[in-house]
Design a protein around this motif. Structure first.
Motif, PDB file in Angstrom:
ATOM      1  N   ALA A  53      -6.286  10.672   1.026  1.00  0.00           N
ATOM      2  CA  ALA A  53      -5.488   9.762   0.192  1.00  0.00           C
ATOM      3  C   ALA A  53      -3.933   9.947   0.724  1.00  0.00           C
ATOM      4  CB  ALA A  53      -5.339  10.422  -1.219  1.00  0.00           C
ATOM      5  N   LEU A  57      -1.966   7.057   3.118  1.00  0.00           N
ATOM      6  CA  LEU A  57      -0.610   6.588   2.505  1.00  0.00           C
ATOM      7  C   LEU A  57       0.467   6.396   3.475  1.00  0.00           C
ATOM      8  CD1 LEU A  57       1.101   5.446  -0.047  1.00  0.00           C
ATOM      9  CD2 LEU A  57       1.456   7.807  -0.762  1.00  0.00           C
ATOM     10  N   LEU A  95       6.387   1.208  -0.789  1.00  0.00           N
ATOM     11  CA  LEU A  95       4.991   1.547  -0.864  1.00  0.00           C
ATOM     12  C   LEU A  95       4.672   2.906  -0.843  1.00  0.00           C
ATOM     13  CD1 LEU A  95       2.200   0.048  -0.171  1.00  0.00           C
ATOM     14  CD2 LEU A  95       2.842   0.532   2.108  1.00  0.00           C
ATOM     15  N   THR A  96       5.567   3.770  -0.433  1.00  0.00           N
ATOM     16  CA  THR A  96       5.090   5.128  -0.321  1.00  0.00           C
ATOM     17  C   THR A  96       5.461   5.671  -1.793  1.00  0.00           C
ATOM     18  OG1 THR A  96       6.080   5.292   1.851  1.00  0.00           O
ATOM     19  CG2 THR A  96       6.012   7.517   0.643  1.00  0.00           C
ATOM     20  N   GLY A  99       2.555   4.213  -3.840  1.00  0.00           N
ATOM     21  CA  GLY A  99       1.551   4.996  -3.591  1.00  0.00           C
ATOM     22  C   GLY A  99       1.467   6.273  -4.108  1.00  0.00           C
ATOM     23  N   ILE A 103      -1.567   7.429  -6.727  1.00  0.00           N
ATOM     24  CA  ILE A 103      -2.615   8.684  -6.330  1.00  0.00           C
ATOM     25  C   ILE A 103      -2.470   9.768  -7.436  1.00  0.00           C
ATOM     26  CG2 ILE A 103      -2.731  10.726  -4.660  1.00  0.00           C
ATOM     27  CD1 ILE A 103      -2.106   8.555  -2.334  1.00  0.00           C
TER      28      ILE A 103
END
Length: 135
Positions: A53, A57, A95-96, A99, A103
């Motif tokens: 994961a 990412l 996005l990070t 993400g 998660i």
């Protein structure tokens, strides 16, 4: 006297980006070895899932940045190139962050250290590979 800017090697950068999938595969393999050989688990490989994961990412963030930032090249498009660099970096950060939030919300059971190790390992792989390329 000023020197002209070096031309970026778009195809080489995209190929290097695709090679990061080998780093993801390596992390998956190391996670499986850790889960089965060291921990001796027979249930689902928790460490592998968390490492993957984090690595995915990092890969997706780098992929988005590369595709946006290196879309245009050339001296005539220099302002658009810089805009794309900034835009790519901002989208990568968004996005990070999103993400990591997803998660940590949805990945159960969660091993945060494994997620961060996967993410940081892929970032390190990316930095070293770009440095070796001279980009």
């Amino acid at each position: 006297m000023t020197q002209p800017a070096r031309q970026n090697h778009k195809a080489v950068i995209f190929a290097q980006q695709q090679r990061q999938l080998w780093a993801v595969c390596t992390l998956i393999l190391l996670g499986l070895v850790w889960d089965f050989a060291v921990l001796g688990s027979v249930s689902p490989p928790i460490t592998t899932k968390n490492l993957t994961a984090g690595a995915m990412l990092g890969f997706l963030g780098n992929l988005v940045f590369t595709r946006i930032a290196y879309r245009l090249t050339g001296a005539k498009a220099r302002q658009a190139v810089m805009l794309n660099m900034y835009l790519g970096q901002m989208i990568k950060w968004a996005l990070t962050l999103i993400g990591f939030a997803l998660i940590f919300i949805f990945l159960k059971p969660l091993l945060p250290l494994a997620v961060f190790v996967g993410f940081c390992a892929l970032q390190l792989w990316h930095s070293v590979s770009m440095w070796r390329m001279g980009v």
